[in-house]
Scaffold this active site. Structure first.
Site, short mmCIF file in Angstrom:
data_model
loop_
_atom_site.label_atom_id
_atom_site.label_comp_id
_atom_site.label_asym_id
_atom_site.label_seq_id
_atom_site.Cartn_x
_atom_site.Cartn_y
_atom_site.Cartn_z
N LYS A 191 15.96 5.81 3.17
CA LYS A 191 14.92 4.98 2.56
C LYS A 191 14.66 5.48 1.14
CE LYS A 191 10.37 5.08 3.99
NZ LYS A 191 9.63 5.57 2.79
N GLU B 115 3.77 -0.80 1.72
CA GLU B 115 2.65 0.12 1.95
C GLU B 115 1.42 -0.30 1.17
OE1 GLU B 115 3.68 4.27 1.66
OE2 GLU B 115 1.58 4.92 1.80
N GLU C 35 12.20 4.65 -2.50
CA GLU C 35 11.03 3.96 -3.03
C GLU C 35 11.38 3.26 -4.34
OE1 GLU C 35 7.69 6.62 -3.42
OE2 GLU C 35 7.74 7.17 -1.30
O1 KIV Z 1 6.96 9.34 4.10
C1 KIV Z 1 6.42 8.54 4.88
O2 KIV Z 1 5.84 8.91 5.92
C2 KIV Z 1 6.49 7.12 4.57
C3 KIV Z 1 5.64 6.20 5.40
C4 KIV Z 1 4.25 6.29 4.96
C5 KIV Z 1 6.17 4.81 5.36
O3 KIV Z 1 7.18 6.74 3.68
#
Ligand code: KIV
Length: 272
Positions: free
Chosen positions: A121, A190, A123
C-alpha cells in the site's frame, strides 16, 4: 442489509473485487506481530494490513514517519507466518518510495521477497503515479490510500477530516479514478466526509475500504490497538471500541504484582 457470504479459502485481490461485485463488505484490520495476526486470521478477517501505524502503536512514535523499511519487513514477516486465509497488505513506509520509481520498486520487491506479503500500500494519488505503475508492472498488487494520508501530516498540520472543500474533494475523486485506471486493486479512504466516500465507491469498480469514511464504502479498516481499546487515549468519532484491553491488562498486571508481593503466587499447585 445482510448478504450471503461466499466462502473464500484464501482471500486474494480477485476475491476482494468479487466481494464488491456481490455486495459483500470487506473486513480489514491491522496486525504487526505473529500472535495477534493468528487471532485476527482465525476470526475470519479478509485483509490484514501491516500498517506503518506500527510506528505509533508498536514503537510509540508520535507519527508514522520514523518507521523504516527493515522494521516494516520484520513486522510483515511475523504476520505472514501466522496467516492461513487473509490477504496480507504491507505499507511502504515514508521515505521508501517518494524519491523515485526505481526506489519504490526496490522497496516493494524487498517487502514481497523478504516477508512473503501479498500486496503493498502506498499513500498518494497522481503525484506518485510513476512509482505505482513501476510496482504494478513488476506484478506486485498495489492498494492506494487517499484522504488523510498520515505520512504527509506535516504538510496538513492536523489529523482533521480531509476533502471537505470542493477543490480537494474533486482532486480526491480524480485520484481514485486514476488509481483504478492504472491498475490498483483497492483504495483506502481515510477520514473524509461519508457522502464523498460513498460517491467515490460508486464511481469505481475496485473496492474502497474506509476508515472514518462512513458506511457507503465497500469495506472498513481499523487499527487493531484502537478497536481493542489498548490505545485508550485515542478516541476519534469514527472508532468503535470492541474491548477495553487497557483496563483489562493493567488490572491483570496489578493483580499479578500484588500476588507476587503478598507471596500468594505461586501457590502449592503452581510449583514442582
Ligand atoms: O497504517 C495504517 O494503519 C493505515 C490504516 C489507518 C489504514 O494505513
Amino acid at each position: 442489509m445482510s448478504v450471503a457470504k461466499k466462502e473464500y479459502k484464501r482471500v486474494t485481490v480477485k476475491s476482494l473485487v468479487d466481494m464488491k461485485k456481490h455486495g459483500e463488505k470487506i473486513s480489514m484490520l491491522t496486525a504487526y506481530d505473529y500472535s495477534m495476526a493468528k487471532m485476527v486470521d482465525a476470526a475470519g478477517i479478509d485483509v490484514v494490513l501491516v500498517g506503518d501505524s506500527a510506528s505509533n502503536v508498536m514503537a510509540g512514535h508520535e507519527t508514522t514517519l520514523p518507521i523504516t523499511l527493515d522494521q516494516m519487513i520484520y513486522h510483515a514477516s511475523s504476520v505472514i507466518r501466522a496467516i492461513d486465509r487473509a490477504l496480507v497488505v504491507v505499507d511502504l513506509p515514508f521515505g521508501s518510495y517518494q524519491s523515485d520509481p526505481k526506489e519504490a520498486l526496490r522497496s516493494a520487491i524487498r517487502i514481497m521477497k523478504e516477508s512473503g506479503a501479498h500486496a503493498v500500500k502506498l499513500e498518494g494519488g497522481k503525484e506518485i503515479k510513476e512509482s505505482i505503475k513501476r510496482i504494478l508492472n513488476a506484478g506486485i498488487p498495489v492498494m492506494g490510500h487517499l484522504g488523510l494520508t498520515p505520512q504527509s501530516i506535516y504538510k496538513f498540520g492536523t489529523y482533521t477530516v480531509r476533502a471537505k472543500e470542493d477543490q480537494e474533494a474533486e482532486k480526491l475523486k480524480e485520484d481514485a479514478k486514476y488509481l483504478e485506471k492504472i491498475g490498483c486493486f483497492a483504495i483506502v479512504l481515510e477520514k473524509i466526509p461519508a457522502n464523498l466516500a460513498k460517491e467515490v465507491a460508486q464511481s469505481v469498480s475496485i473496492p474502497i475500504i474506509g476508515i472514518g469514511a462512513g458506511n457507503g464504502v465497500d469495506g472498513q479498516v481499523l487499527v487493531i490497538h484502537d478497536m481493542l481499546g489498548i490505545t485508550h487515549e485515542f478516541s476519534p468519532r469514527f472508532l468503535r471500541r470492541y474491548l477495553n484491553l487497557y483496563d483489562e491488562i493493567t488490572g491483570a498486571v496489578s493483580q499479578y504484582v500484588a500476588d507476587v508481593k503478598n507471596q500468594d503466587f505461586p501457590n502449592d499447585d503452581e510449583q514442582y
